[in-house]
Enzyme design. Structure first.
Site, PDB file in Angstrom:
ATOM      1  N   GLY A  14       0.782  -1.234   0.000  1.00  0.00           N
ATOM      2  CA  GLY A  14       0.000   0.000   0.000  1.00  0.00           C
ATOM      3  C   GLY A  14       0.808   1.277   0.000  1.00  0.00           C
ATOM      4  O   GLY A  14       0.244   2.354   0.188  1.00  0.00           O
ATOM      5  N   ILE A  18      -0.958   1.521  -7.190  1.00  0.00           N
ATOM      6  CA  ILE A  18      -2.370   1.172  -6.986  1.00  0.00           C
ATOM      7  C   ILE A  18      -2.700   1.081  -5.501  1.00  0.00           C
ATOM      8  O   ILE A  18      -3.752   1.557  -5.059  1.00  0.00           O
ATOM      9  CB  ILE A  18      -2.690  -0.152  -7.702  1.00  0.00           C
ATOM     10  N   TYR A 152       4.800 -14.973 -14.773  1.00  0.00           N
ATOM     11  CA  TYR A 152       3.922 -13.951 -14.188  1.00  0.00           C
ATOM     12  C   TYR A 152       2.460 -14.196 -14.573  1.00  0.00           C
ATOM     13  O   TYR A 152       1.567 -14.131 -13.726  1.00  0.00           O
ATOM     14  CB  TYR A 152       4.370 -12.563 -14.647  1.00  0.00           C
TER      15      TYR A 152
END
Length: 247
Positions: A14, A18, A152
């Site tokens: 965080g 995003i 990924y």
């Protein structure tokens, strides 16, 4: 009245991009307290300052490290006693061409994107509120092939499967589990991939809206999935990608 009034939330990863944009939105929507994590202490501490320092707790840690997760949830239990919203956002990936993929590349990518998400969610359950919301950060690559990113892509397909399964596993507790899958978003992580201008133009050309997205556009969708606005929504994959995954 905010959409998240009275809620206790955790956003992994965080401190920027995003995750940080979502933290800003959660606070603006009335979240009572917000926990954010990140690997680099200076970056996480700076994020708290930018967020105003009030009603935010930063914890340095690696979501793929189970000891770090135990410390995280011990702190949340001690400070707030419960968790209502979890945005499992921490993750990442790098390019590796088939034929040159190393065991370290595979392990590093799966540890963060799959193992980390699994145990972030599982270890949250003892303090998670019945009727709460879990959002997993996926990617359009769960359904789109990308050259030199097969490992990924595989991790994000796993995330999509997690949401389906966990929505069923947790239905008796009325906990909703959804995947939010962004397209290319203008974040430090995206910029660090080192795409050339020609590669960026080629990518944008495959997007219906003909542009790269902004972090706040993803954050708004996370708020939707975290709030009662999505009370009849679970097990979905919500693409926020300018239409790229649909064409």
């Amino acid at each position: 009245m905010g959409k998240l009034d009275g809620k206790i939330a955790l956003i992994t990863g965080g401190s920027e991009g995003i995750g940080f944009a979502t933290a800003q939105r959660f606070l603006a929507e009335g979240a009572t307290h917000l926990f954010i994590t990140g690997r680099r202490k200076e970056v996480v501490d700076e994020a708290v300052t930018k967020l105003g320092g009030k009603n935010v707790t930063a914890i340095q840690g690696d979501t793929s490290n189970l000891d770090d997760l135990d410390k995280l949830y011990s702190l949340i239990r001690k400070e707030q006693g419960r968790l209502d919203i979890l945005f499992a956002n921490a993750g990442g990936g790098t390019f590796a061409q088939l034929g040159s993929i190393t065991e370290k590349h595979f392990d590093d990518t799966f540890n963060v994107n799959v193992k980390g998400v699994l145990f972030t969610v599982q270890k949250a359950l003892p303090i998670f509120t019945d009727g709460g919301s879990i959002i997993l950060n996926g990617s359009t690559v769960s359904v789109k092939g990308v050259p030199d990113m097969s490992v990924y892509c595989a991790t994000k397909a796993a995330i999509r499967s997690f949401a389906r399964c966990w929505a069923v596993d947790l239905k008796e507790r009325k906990i909703r589990v959804n995947t939010l899958s962004p397209g290319a978003i203008d974040t430090p992580a995206f910029r660090s991939l080192g795409c050339t201008e020609e590669e960026k133009k080629a990518f944008i050309a495959t997007t219906v809206m003909n542009r790269i997205g902004e972090p706040d556009e993803i954050a708004k969708a996370v708020v939707f999935l975290a709030s009662d606005d999505s009370s009849y929504v679970t097990a979905i994959e919500l693409f926020v990608d300018g239409g790229r995954s649909q064409i």
